[in-house]
Design an enzyme around this catalytic site. Structure first.
Site, mmCIF file in Angstrom:
data_model
loop_
_atom_site.group_PDB
_atom_site.id
_atom_site.type_symbol
_atom_site.label_atom_id
_atom_site.label_comp_id
_atom_site.label_asym_id
_atom_site.label_seq_id
_atom_site.Cartn_x
_atom_site.Cartn_y
_atom_site.Cartn_z
ATOM 1 N N GLY A 142 -4.732 6.748 2.915
ATOM 2 C CA GLY A 142 -4.054 6.833 1.464
ATOM 3 C C GLY A 142 -4.831 7.846 0.912
ATOM 4 O O GLY A 142 -4.385 8.974 -0.149
ATOM 5 N N ASP A 160 -1.476 -1.095 -1.867
ATOM 6 C CA ASP A 160 -1.489 -2.829 -0.894
ATOM 7 C C ASP A 160 -1.944 -2.485 0.230
ATOM 8 O O ASP A 160 -1.410 -1.985 1.383
ATOM 9 C CB ASP A 160 0.560 -2.360 -0.845
ATOM 10 C CG ASP A 160 0.591 -3.905 -0.078
ATOM 11 O OD1 ASP A 160 2.100 -3.950 0.352
ATOM 12 O OD2 ASP A 160 -0.293 -4.423 0.277
ATOM 13 N N SER A 161 -3.076 -2.563 -0.260
ATOM 14 C CA SER A 161 -4.322 -2.243 0.612
ATOM 15 C C SER A 161 -4.871 -4.117 2.015
ATOM 16 O O SER A 161 -4.422 -4.651 0.619
ATOM 17 C CB SER A 161 -4.979 -1.957 0.409
ATOM 18 O OG SER A 161 -6.208 -2.736 -0.329
ATOM 19 N N PRO A 167 -10.826 0.415 7.075
ATOM 20 C CA PRO A 167 -10.168 2.298 6.340
ATOM 21 C C PRO A 167 -10.094 1.193 5.158
ATOM 22 O O PRO A 167 -9.996 2.073 3.933
ATOM 23 C CB PRO A 167 -8.870 1.809 7.297
ATOM 24 C CG PRO A 167 -8.960 0.768 8.021
ATOM 25 C CD PRO A 167 -10.120 0.303 8.222
HETATM 26 N N1 SAM Z 1 -0.616 -7.905 2.328
HETATM 27 C C1 SAM Z 1 -1.941 -7.721 2.857
HETATM 28 C C2 SAM Z 1 -3.435 -8.042 1.932
HETATM 29 O O1 SAM Z 1 -3.293 -8.700 0.402
HETATM 30 O O2 SAM Z 1 -4.541 -7.780 2.757
HETATM 31 C C3 SAM Z 1 -1.921 -6.209 2.825
HETATM 32 C C4 SAM Z 1 -0.332 -5.611 3.776
HETATM 33 S S1 SAM Z 1 -0.223 -4.186 4.051
HETATM 34 C C5 SAM Z 1 -0.267 -4.986 5.967
HETATM 35 C C6 SAM Z 1 -2.389 -3.928 4.421
HETATM 36 C C7 SAM Z 1 -2.109 -2.291 4.598
HETATM 37 O O3 SAM Z 1 -3.061 -1.205 3.928
HETATM 38 C C8 SAM Z 1 -2.383 -1.930 6.476
HETATM 39 O O4 SAM Z 1 -1.033 -1.521 6.829
HETATM 40 C C9 SAM Z 1 -3.278 -1.475 6.613
HETATM 41 O O5 SAM Z 1 -3.575 -0.413 7.374
HETATM 42 C C10 SAM Z 1 -3.356 -0.046 4.754
HETATM 43 N N2 SAM Z 1 -4.552 0.507 4.865
HETATM 44 C C11 SAM Z 1 -6.192 0.159 5.047
HETATM 45 N N3 SAM Z 1 -6.899 0.860 4.857
HETATM 46 C C12 SAM Z 1 -5.940 2.291 4.384
HETATM 47 C C13 SAM Z 1 -5.970 3.559 3.855
HETATM 48 N N4 SAM Z 1 -7.169 3.875 3.395
HETATM 49 N N5 SAM Z 1 -4.976 4.295 3.560
HETATM 50 C C14 SAM Z 1 -3.689 3.430 3.876
HETATM 51 N N6 SAM Z 1 -3.215 2.712 4.177
HETATM 52 C C15 SAM Z 1 -4.540 1.651 3.982
#
Ligand code: SAM
Length: 288
Positions: A142, A160-161, A167
């Site tokens: 992202g 929403d990370s 990552p």
């Molecule tokens: N509701 C959850 C929480 O609050 O922990 C988050 C939901 S969602 C599953 C979190 C997402 O962030 C994951 O699918 C993960 O792959 C994504 N993510 C983590 N680091 C990222 C990055 N650098 N760029 C894009 N997506 C990322």
């Protein structure tokens, strides 16, 4: 009291607490190039997705989080058309964004396609808007996508990370927030899940400070329940670029043209109320 292996347990090292759910079986287990993704069939929550040992979503309660990550920011923007979701791989936030008829395009950028693959199998109800012609799903980091985004091309950014580890770490840095600020049009807004006000105030303050350093002129934190995360009390922090995050389109929210299970105009107004301990901490950390 020990828990046998018929329970999934997540330990929070910040406040030394644990959260458990009784499980029937592990139905998915995949190590992607980025994360370890597991899905459990539970006794009481439906399916439970876990990434790197941290709970993400469950069938029973995910509406609380997904509605509060999407609707407050979209009803605060005067006319949201171009939206970007960073993270959000379970697609629940995307589904909520697509309920807003004025949104013309929403691009979701998640680093890990494995999360969306697991969501498609075990949380199909969260993926029901994935085929909306206005929705676009990309799988890349992202922060790089945001750095490459055209200036003043977005109305709303929803981060929403995962937590600021692995990552997800880069998504809690001033570099990322500066890229977001540049990509937003005047009147634009960012919202990011900003952890628990009880257990992770240091992260919450880091988000608010990072927004200000990036040039956002108004910062506001929303509070809402989150049963499967540490303490069960969560937050999302809004940053405005020439838009006050406290001034939302209340009449539009009250007359929303779609059903929700948690969000409404009163919940929105209530989520903006600042608890005393939080207000005092912010006054110390962010003198006017
Ligand atoms: N509701 C959850 C929480 O609050 O922990 C988050 C939901 S969602 C599953 C979190 C997402 O962030 C994951 O699918 C993960 O792959 C994504 N993510 C983590 N680091 C990222 C990055 N650098 N760029 C894009 N997506 C990322």
């Amino acid at each position: 009291m020990g828990l046998d292996d018929s329970w999934f347990t997540e330990v929070d090292d910040d406040i030394k607490t644990a959260w458990s759910a009784k499980i029937r079986a592990k139905v998915y287990d995949r190590q992607t190039p980025y994360q370890h993704i597991e899905v459990f069939e539970t006794e009481g929550l439906g399916y439970l997705m876990v990434i790197d040992g941290f709970t993400m979503v469950s069938t029973l309660e995910n509406f609380l989080y997904h509605e509060m990550m999407a609707h407050p920011v979209l009803f605060t923007h005067q006319a949201p058309r171009q939206v970007a979701i960073i993270g959000g791989g379970d697609c629940g936030t995307l589904r909520e964004v697509m309920r807003h008829p004025g949104v013309e395009h929403c691009v979701q950028i998640d680093i890990d396609e494995g999360v969306t693959e697991a969501a498609r199998r075990f949380f199909p109800e969260l993926c029901e808007a994935n085929d909306d012609p206005r929705a676009e799903l990309l799988f890349q980091d992202g922060i790089q996508w945001m750095k490459d985004a055209a200036p003043e091309s977005l109305d709303v950014i929803i981060v929403d990370s995962t937590d600021p580890i692995g990552p997800g770490e880069v998504l809690f840095t001033p570099t990322f927030y500066r890229a977001c600020h540049r990509a937003l049009r005047p009147g634009g807004l960012i919202v990011q899940q900003s952890e628990s006000p009880l257990a992770h105030m240091h992260i919450l303050q880091r988000v608010r400070r990072g927004y200000r350093e990036a040039g956002f002129d108004a910062v506001e934190t929303l509070f809402f329940p989150q049963p499967i995360y540490p303490t069960g009390w969560w937050s999302a922090t809004l940053g405005g670029k020439g838009q006050n995050p406290r001034e939302f389109r209340e009449t539009d929210a009250r007359n929303k043209p779609f059903a929700t299970r948690y969000y409404n105009a009163d919940i929105h107004r209530g989520a903006l109320a600042q608890p005393e301990f939080f207000r005092e901490a912010m006054e110390k950390a962010e003198p006017a």
